[in-house]
Design a protein around this motif. Sequence first.
Motif, PDB file in Angstrom:
ATOM      1  N   UNK A   6       0.817  -1.202   0.000  1.00 29.77           N
ATOM      2  CA  UNK A   6       0.000   0.000   0.000  1.00 29.77           C
ATOM      3  C   UNK A   6       0.857   1.261   0.000  1.00 29.77           C
ATOM      4  N   UNK A   7       0.174   2.397  -0.165  1.00 31.17           N
ATOM      5  CA  UNK A   7       0.757   3.712   0.061  1.00 31.17           C
ATOM      6  C   UNK A   7      -0.123   4.388   1.098  1.00 31.17           C
ATOM      7  N   UNK A   8       0.454   4.979   2.132  1.00 30.96           N
ATOM      8  CA  UNK A   8      -0.343   5.581   3.201  1.00 30.96           C
ATOM      9  C   UNK A   8      -1.275   6.706   2.730  1.00 30.96           C
ATOM     10  N   UNK A   9      -0.975   7.335   1.600  1.00 33.48           N
ATOM     11  CA  UNK A   9      -1.789   8.449   1.115  1.00 33.48           C
ATOM     12  C   UNK A   9      -2.815   8.028   0.062  1.00 33.48           C
ATOM     13  N   UNK A  10      -2.844   6.775  -0.302  1.00 34.77           N
ATOM     14  CA  UNK A  10      -3.756   6.270  -1.341  1.00 34.77           C
ATOM     15  C   UNK A  10      -5.143   6.045  -0.732  1.00 34.77           C
ATOM     16  N   UNK A  11      -6.176   6.718  -1.250  1.00 33.48           N
ATOM     17  CA  UNK A  11      -7.517   6.559  -0.676  1.00 33.48           C
ATOM     18  C   UNK A  11      -8.062   5.132  -0.782  1.00 33.48           C
ATOM     19  N   UNK A  12      -7.687   4.410  -1.818  1.00 30.41           N
ATOM     20  CA  UNK A  12      -8.142   3.025  -1.962  1.00 30.41           C
ATOM     21  C   UNK A  12      -7.460   2.119  -0.938  1.00 30.41           C
ATOM     22  N   UNK A  13      -6.207   2.406  -0.660  1.00 27.56           N
ATOM     23  CA  UNK A  13      -5.481   1.654   0.368  1.00 27.56           C
ATOM     24  C   UNK A  13      -6.063   1.949   1.745  1.00 27.56           C
ATOM     25  N   UNK A  14      -6.347   3.214   2.004  1.00 31.05           N
ATOM     26  CA  UNK A  14      -6.931   3.611   3.288  1.00 31.05           C
ATOM     27  C   UNK A  14      -8.262   2.901   3.493  1.00 31.05           C
ATOM     28  N   UNK A  15      -9.032   2.778   2.431  1.00 27.33           N
ATOM     29  CA  UNK A  15     -10.321   2.080   2.498  1.00 27.33           C
ATOM     30  C   UNK A  15     -10.138   0.640   2.970  1.00 27.33           C
ATOM     31  N   UNK A  16      -9.151  -0.054   2.413  1.00 29.47           N
ATOM     32  CA  UNK A  16      -8.889  -1.448   2.799  1.00 29.47           C
ATOM     33  C   UNK A  16      -8.382  -1.517   4.236  1.00 29.47           C
ATOM     34  N   UNK A  17      -7.453  -0.650   4.586  1.00 27.61           N
ATOM     35  CA  UNK A  17      -6.884  -0.654   5.939  1.00 27.61           C
ATOM     36  C   UNK A  17      -7.978  -0.355   6.973  1.00 27.61           C
ATOM     37  N   UNK A  53      -3.172  -7.301  -2.201  1.00 26.62           N
ATOM     38  CA  UNK A  53      -3.264  -8.215  -1.072  1.00 26.62           C
ATOM     39  C   UNK A  53      -2.629  -9.553  -1.415  1.00 26.62           C
ATOM     40  N   UNK A  54      -1.912 -10.106  -0.452  1.00 25.38           N
ATOM     41  CA  UNK A  54      -1.343 -11.452  -0.575  1.00 25.38           C
ATOM     42  C   UNK A  54      -1.849 -12.275   0.606  1.00 25.38           C
ATOM     43  N   UNK A  55      -2.483 -13.406   0.296  1.00 26.23           N
ATOM     44  CA  UNK A  55      -2.921 -14.368   1.307  1.00 26.23           C
ATOM     45  C   UNK A  55      -2.144 -15.651   1.034  1.00 26.23           C
ATOM     46  N   UNK A  56      -1.027 -15.822   1.740  1.00 22.31           N
ATOM     47  CA  UNK A  56      -0.162 -16.979   1.511  1.00 22.31           C
ATOM     48  C   UNK A  56      -0.869 -18.294   1.813  1.00 22.31           C
ATOM     49  N   UNK A  57      -1.689 -18.322   2.858  1.00 20.94           N
ATOM     50  CA  UNK A  57      -2.351 -19.562   3.253  1.00 20.94           C
ATOM     51  C   UNK A  57      -3.266 -20.093   2.151  1.00 20.94           C
ATOM     52  N   UNK A  58      -3.988 -19.199   1.482  1.00 21.50           N
ATOM     53  CA  UNK A  58      -4.924 -19.614   0.439  1.00 21.50           C
ATOM     54  C   UNK A  58      -4.310 -19.548  -0.955  1.00 21.50           C
ATOM     55  N   UNK A  59      -3.100 -19.008  -1.054  1.00 23.07           N
ATOM     56  CA  UNK A  59      -2.463 -18.874  -2.363  1.00 23.07           C
ATOM     57  C   UNK A  59      -3.133 -17.843  -3.250  1.00 23.07           C
ATOM     58  N   UNK A  60      -3.717 -16.815  -2.642  1.00 23.45           N
ATOM     59  CA  UNK A  60      -4.434 -15.771  -3.392  1.00 23.45           C
ATOM     60  C   UNK A  60      -3.666 -14.463  -3.342  1.00 23.45           C
ATOM     61  N   UNK A  61      -3.691 -13.760  -4.471  1.00 22.23           N
ATOM     62  CA  UNK A  61      -3.104 -12.433  -4.575  1.00 22.23           C
ATOM     63  C   UNK A  61      -4.021 -11.605  -5.457  1.00 22.23           C
ATOM     64  N   UNK A  66     -12.085  -2.902  -3.797  1.00 23.86           N
ATOM     65  CA  UNK A  66     -13.391  -3.559  -3.662  1.00 23.86           C
ATOM     66  C   UNK A  66     -13.233  -5.080  -3.692  1.00 23.86           C
ATOM     67  N   UNK A  67     -12.369  -5.586  -4.555  1.00 23.63           N
ATOM     68  CA  UNK A  67     -12.124  -7.027  -4.621  1.00 23.63           C
ATOM     69  C   UNK A  67     -11.479  -7.526  -3.329  1.00 23.63           C
ATOM     70  N   UNK A  68     -10.544  -6.763  -2.808  1.00 22.02           N
ATOM     71  CA  UNK A  68      -9.858  -7.148  -1.573  1.00 22.02           C
ATOM     72  C   UNK A  68     -10.843  -7.182  -0.403  1.00 22.02           C
ATOM     73  N   UNK A  69     -11.665  -6.153  -0.278  1.00 26.93           N
ATOM     74  CA  UNK A  69     -12.645  -6.108   0.796  1.00 26.93           C
ATOM     75  C   UNK A  69     -13.639  -7.259   0.636  1.00 26.93           C
ATOM     76  N   UNK A  70     -14.079  -7.517  -0.573  1.00 32.08           N
ATOM     77  CA  UNK A  70     -14.972  -8.650  -0.805  1.00 32.08           C
ATOM     78  C   UNK A  70     -14.337  -9.966  -0.428  1.00 32.08           C
ATOM     79  N   UNK A  71     -13.082 -10.134  -0.774  1.00 31.58           N
ATOM     80  CA  UNK A  71     -12.361 -11.366  -0.445  1.00 31.58           C
ATOM     81  C   UNK A  71     -12.228 -11.537   1.067  1.00 31.58           C
ATOM     82  N   UNK A  72     -11.849 -10.466   1.749  1.00 38.96           N
ATOM     83  CA  UNK A  72     -11.698 -10.539   3.200  1.00 38.96           C
ATOM     84  C   UNK A  72     -13.040 -10.837   3.864  1.00 38.96           C
ATOM     85  N   UNK A  73     -14.108 -10.308   3.326  1.00 32.73           N
ATOM     86  CA  UNK A  73     -15.443 -10.569   3.860  1.00 32.73           C
ATOM     87  C   UNK A  73     -15.821 -12.026   3.660  1.00 32.73           C
ATOM     88  N   UNK A  74     -15.620 -12.547   2.462  1.00 34.33           N
ATOM     89  CA  UNK A  74     -16.013 -13.922   2.141  1.00 34.33           C
ATOM     90  C   UNK A  74     -15.110 -14.965   2.790  1.00 34.33           C
TER      91      UNK A  74
END
Length: 77
Positions: A6-17, A53-61, A66-74
Amino acid sequence: MYILYYKPTCPYCIRVVDFAEEQGIKLELKDINEPALREELIEKGGKAQVPYLVDHEAGKEMYESADIIGYLTLSGA
């Protein structure tokens, strides 16, 4: 454990964080303003786009907040 490039100033990154914090999801944050982390991201995903996003356990990147938030939710994180 999830890794978020991420970048701390990126609004999309802030949304995920912010979403992760609200849900109690732990993220290892990697700020790509650091040149070595930027290069690491490019090696992984092929471009310096964030958030990534990198999820090593599931092998997903993935890109896109919006996709990241959806993935974390599911994934029940």
